[in-house]
Design a protein around this motif. Sequence first.
Motif, PDB file in Angstrom:
ATOM      1  N   GLU A  15       0.880  -1.319  -0.023  1.00  0.00           N
ATOM      2  CA  GLU A  15       0.011  -0.128  -0.022  1.00  0.00           C
ATOM      3  C   GLU A  15       0.958   1.337  -0.013  1.00  0.00           C
ATOM      4  O   GLU A  15       1.781   1.245   0.817  1.00  0.00           O
ATOM      5  N   PHE A  16       0.758   2.192  -0.880  1.00  0.00           N
ATOM      6  CA  PHE A  16       1.509   3.289  -1.001  1.00  0.00           C
ATOM      7  C   PHE A  16       0.814   4.450  -0.447  1.00  0.00           C
ATOM      8  O   PHE A  16      -0.505   4.519  -0.288  1.00  0.00           O
ATOM      9  N   SER A  17       1.487   5.493   0.100  1.00  0.00           N
ATOM     10  CA  SER A  17       1.146   6.680   0.600  1.00  0.00           C
ATOM     11  C   SER A  17       0.661   7.602  -0.503  1.00  0.00           C
ATOM     12  O   SER A  17       0.830   7.427  -1.539  1.00  0.00           O
ATOM     13  N   ALA A  18       0.090   8.784  -0.002  1.00  0.00           N
ATOM     14  CA  ALA A  18      -0.454   9.805  -0.922  1.00  0.00           C
ATOM     15  C   ALA A  18       0.850  10.598  -1.496  1.00  0.00           C
ATOM     16  O   ALA A  18       0.860  11.490  -2.238  1.00  0.00           O
ATOM     17  N   GLU A  19       2.174  10.441  -0.608  1.00  0.00           N
ATOM     18  CA  GLU A  19       3.189  11.239  -1.096  1.00  0.00           C
ATOM     19  C   GLU A  19       3.486  11.125  -2.370  1.00  0.00           C
ATOM     20  O   GLU A  19       3.693  10.005  -2.797  1.00  0.00           O
ATOM     21  N   LYS A  20       4.111  12.106  -3.019  1.00  0.00           N
ATOM     22  CA  LYS A  20       4.387  12.516  -4.511  1.00  0.00           C
ATOM     23  C   LYS A  20       5.890  12.312  -4.341  1.00  0.00           C
ATOM     24  O   LYS A  20       6.523  13.119  -3.740  1.00  0.00           O
ATOM     25  N   LEU A  21       6.619  11.435  -5.248  1.00  0.00           N
ATOM     26  CA  LEU A  21       8.103  11.757  -5.464  1.00  0.00           C
ATOM     27  C   LEU A  21       8.050  12.767  -6.247  1.00  0.00           C
ATOM     28  O   LEU A  21       7.529  13.392  -7.212  1.00  0.00           O
ATOM     29  N   ASP A  22       9.417  13.573  -6.004  1.00  0.00           N
ATOM     30  CA  ASP A  22      10.011  14.680  -6.663  1.00  0.00           C
ATOM     31  C   ASP A  22      10.402  14.171  -8.036  1.00  0.00           C
ATOM     32  O   ASP A  22      11.019  13.196  -8.205  1.00  0.00           O
ATOM     33  N   ASN A  23      10.212  14.986  -9.058  1.00  0.00           N
ATOM     34  CA  ASN A  23      10.518  14.719 -10.414  1.00  0.00           C
ATOM     35  C   ASN A  23      12.024  14.585 -10.379  1.00  0.00           C
ATOM     36  O   ASN A  23      12.541  13.575 -11.396  1.00  0.00           O
ATOM     37  N   GLN A  24      12.901  15.259  -9.958  1.00  0.00           N
ATOM     38  CA  GLN A  24      14.230  14.915  -9.888  1.00  0.00           C
ATOM     39  C   GLN A  24      14.537  13.392  -9.420  1.00  0.00           C
ATOM     40  O   GLN A  24      15.552  12.916  -9.929  1.00  0.00           O
ATOM     41  N   VAL A  25      13.909  13.198  -8.290  1.00  0.00           N
ATOM     42  CA  VAL A  25      14.204  11.573  -7.865  1.00  0.00           C
ATOM     43  C   VAL A  25      13.678  10.860  -8.975  1.00  0.00           C
ATOM     44  O   VAL A  25      14.364   9.558  -9.326  1.00  0.00           O
ATOM     45  N   VAL A  26      12.583  11.052  -9.621  1.00  0.00           N
ATOM     46  CA  VAL A  26      12.029  10.030 -10.760  1.00  0.00           C
ATOM     47  C   VAL A  26      13.138   9.953 -11.865  1.00  0.00           C
ATOM     48  O   VAL A  26      13.416   8.775 -12.267  1.00  0.00           O
ATOM     49  N   GLN A  66      -5.833  -4.088  -8.547  1.00  0.00           N
ATOM     50  CA  GLN A  66      -4.376  -3.694  -7.633  1.00  0.00           C
ATOM     51  C   GLN A  66      -4.717  -2.344  -7.340  1.00  0.00           C
ATOM     52  O   GLN A  66      -3.934  -1.639  -8.273  1.00  0.00           O
ATOM     53  N   GLN A  67      -5.118  -1.816  -6.498  1.00  0.00           N
ATOM     54  CA  GLN A  67      -4.966  -0.508  -6.071  1.00  0.00           C
ATOM     55  C   GLN A  67      -3.832   0.304  -5.953  1.00  0.00           C
ATOM     56  O   GLN A  67      -3.777   1.618  -6.213  1.00  0.00           O
ATOM     57  N   LYS A  68      -2.863  -0.439  -5.795  1.00  0.00           N
ATOM     58  CA  LYS A  68      -1.532   0.082  -5.778  1.00  0.00           C
ATOM     59  C   LYS A  68      -1.075   0.863  -7.314  1.00  0.00           C
ATOM     60  O   LYS A  68      -0.351   1.846  -7.247  1.00  0.00           O
ATOM     61  N   VAL A  69      -1.712   0.563  -8.224  1.00  0.00           N
ATOM     62  CA  VAL A  69      -1.632   0.936  -9.593  1.00  0.00           C
ATOM     63  C   VAL A  69      -2.031   2.666  -9.519  1.00  0.00           C
ATOM     64  O   VAL A  69      -1.493   3.224 -10.050  1.00  0.00           O
ATOM     65  N   VAL A  70      -3.175   2.856  -8.724  1.00  0.00           N
ATOM     66  CA  VAL A  70      -3.771   4.208  -8.816  1.00  0.00           C
ATOM     67  C   VAL A  70      -2.973   5.012  -7.697  1.00  0.00           C
ATOM     68  O   VAL A  70      -2.743   6.245  -7.742  1.00  0.00           O
ATOM     69  N   ASP A  71      -2.604   4.180  -6.513  1.00  0.00           N
ATOM     70  CA  ASP A  71      -2.037   5.029  -5.407  1.00  0.00           C
ATOM     71  C   ASP A  71      -0.517   5.206  -5.368  1.00  0.00           C
ATOM     72  O   ASP A  71      -0.094   6.199  -4.696  1.00  0.00           O
ATOM     73  N   CYS A  72       0.218   4.786  -6.293  1.00  0.00           N
ATOM     74  CA  CYS A  72       1.486   4.846  -6.334  1.00  0.00           C
ATOM     75  C   CYS A  72       1.945   6.230  -6.758  1.00  0.00           C
ATOM     76  O   CYS A  72       0.947   6.728  -7.654  1.00  0.00           O
ATOM     77  N   SER A  73       2.797   6.815  -6.584  1.00  0.00           N
ATOM     78  CA  SER A  73       3.227   8.451  -7.075  1.00  0.00           C
ATOM     79  C   SER A  73       3.540   8.111  -8.516  1.00  0.00           C
ATOM     80  O   SER A  73       3.019   9.014  -9.261  1.00  0.00           O
ATOM     81  N   HIS A  74       4.379   7.198  -8.938  1.00  0.00           N
ATOM     82  CA  HIS A  74       4.630   6.890 -10.361  1.00  0.00           C
ATOM     83  C   HIS A  74       4.504   5.605 -10.689  1.00  0.00           C
ATOM     84  O   HIS A  74       5.201   4.749 -10.103  1.00  0.00           O
ATOM     85  N   LEU A  75       3.876   5.372 -11.823  1.00  0.00           N
ATOM     86  CA  LEU A  75       3.923   3.951 -12.206  1.00  0.00           C
ATOM     87  C   LEU A  75       4.859   3.716 -13.418  1.00  0.00           C
ATOM     88  O   LEU A  75       4.681   4.489 -14.558  1.00  0.00           O
ATOM     89  N   ALA A 145      15.819   1.940  -6.350  1.00  0.00           N
ATOM     90  CA  ALA A 145      14.790   2.525  -5.728  1.00  0.00           C
ATOM     91  C   ALA A 145      15.142   2.261  -4.163  1.00  0.00           C
ATOM     92  O   ALA A 145      15.125   3.107  -3.034  1.00  0.00           O
ATOM     93  N   ALA A 146      15.869   1.034  -3.731  1.00  0.00           N
ATOM     94  CA  ALA A 146      16.340   0.544  -2.507  1.00  0.00           C
ATOM     95  C   ALA A 146      17.374   1.662  -1.828  1.00  0.00           C
ATOM     96  O   ALA A 146      17.365   2.028  -0.801  1.00  0.00           O
ATOM     97  N   VAL A 147      18.251   1.778  -2.976  1.00  0.00           N
ATOM     98  CA  VAL A 147      19.618   2.698  -2.312  1.00  0.00           C
ATOM     99  C   VAL A 147      18.893   3.894  -2.213  1.00  0.00           C
ATOM    100  O   VAL A 147      19.600   4.864  -1.122  1.00  0.00           O
ATOM    101  N   LEU A 148      17.993   4.556  -2.758  1.00  0.00           N
ATOM    102  CA  LEU A 148      17.470   6.037  -2.326  1.00  0.00           C
ATOM    103  C   LEU A 148      16.265   5.745  -1.400  1.00  0.00           C
ATOM    104  O   LEU A 148      15.546   6.919  -0.979  1.00  0.00           O
ATOM    105  N   LYS A 149      15.827   4.596  -0.758  1.00  0.00           N
ATOM    106  CA  LYS A 149      14.936   4.613   0.068  1.00  0.00           C
ATOM    107  C   LYS A 149      13.607   5.019  -0.415  1.00  0.00           C
ATOM    108  O   LYS A 149      12.906   5.629   0.370  1.00  0.00           O
ATOM    109  N   ILE A 150      13.398   4.514  -1.597  1.00  0.00           N
ATOM    110  CA  ILE A 150      12.065   4.842  -2.059  1.00  0.00           C
ATOM    111  C   ILE A 150      11.268   3.442  -2.127  1.00  0.00           C
ATOM    112  O   ILE A 150      11.587   2.484  -2.651  1.00  0.00           O
ATOM    113  N   ASP A 151       9.963   3.368  -1.623  1.00  0.00           N
ATOM    114  CA  ASP A 151       9.188   2.268  -1.634  1.00  0.00           C
ATOM    115  C   ASP A 151       8.791   1.763  -3.053  1.00  0.00           C
ATOM    116  O   ASP A 151       8.688   2.750  -3.937  1.00  0.00           O
TER     117      ASP A 151
END
Length: 164
Positions: A15-26, A66-75, A145-151
Amino acid sequence: MNIHEALDWRYAVREFSAEKLDNQVVEELIEATRKSASSYGLQPYQLVVIESESVKQVLLPYSFGQQKVVDCSHLVVLAAHTDVGDHTVDRYIDRYMKARGVPYEDIAGYARHMKEAVGSRTDQEKREWAHQQAYIALGTLLTAAAVLKIDSCPMTGFDHRAYD
């Protein structure tokens, strides 16, 4: 953080939070994935980054709910090429020559070798090979993603034809 700490930290998010990743991180994640290893360096896949809430909603029924498709910051969809052939090698060779400033004559033998290796496969084998290369890129993406601690959460449970 060392690589082992990062991999110990990594888990498949349910389950993802509503937090959006910064575009630079993406962009950093995508750039790391772009640098992923692949057979001959051909990378027979595309990365499609979907941030649009409306597009994610359209994809939800094709993701078996699978709700995580909608809830993720970026798919991030890794789309393996279904048409692999000489043009795949030519695309790579063009980029290689531009990046390294190498004339075609210097790598013509290598280009021919790659075309023979790819061309010796059936269409089905080429598609399977492209999928294998996409999975290598997925591993790179998950590690970055793990190195950057991004779920993150890889998933294969979706209707591939509908996504296409």
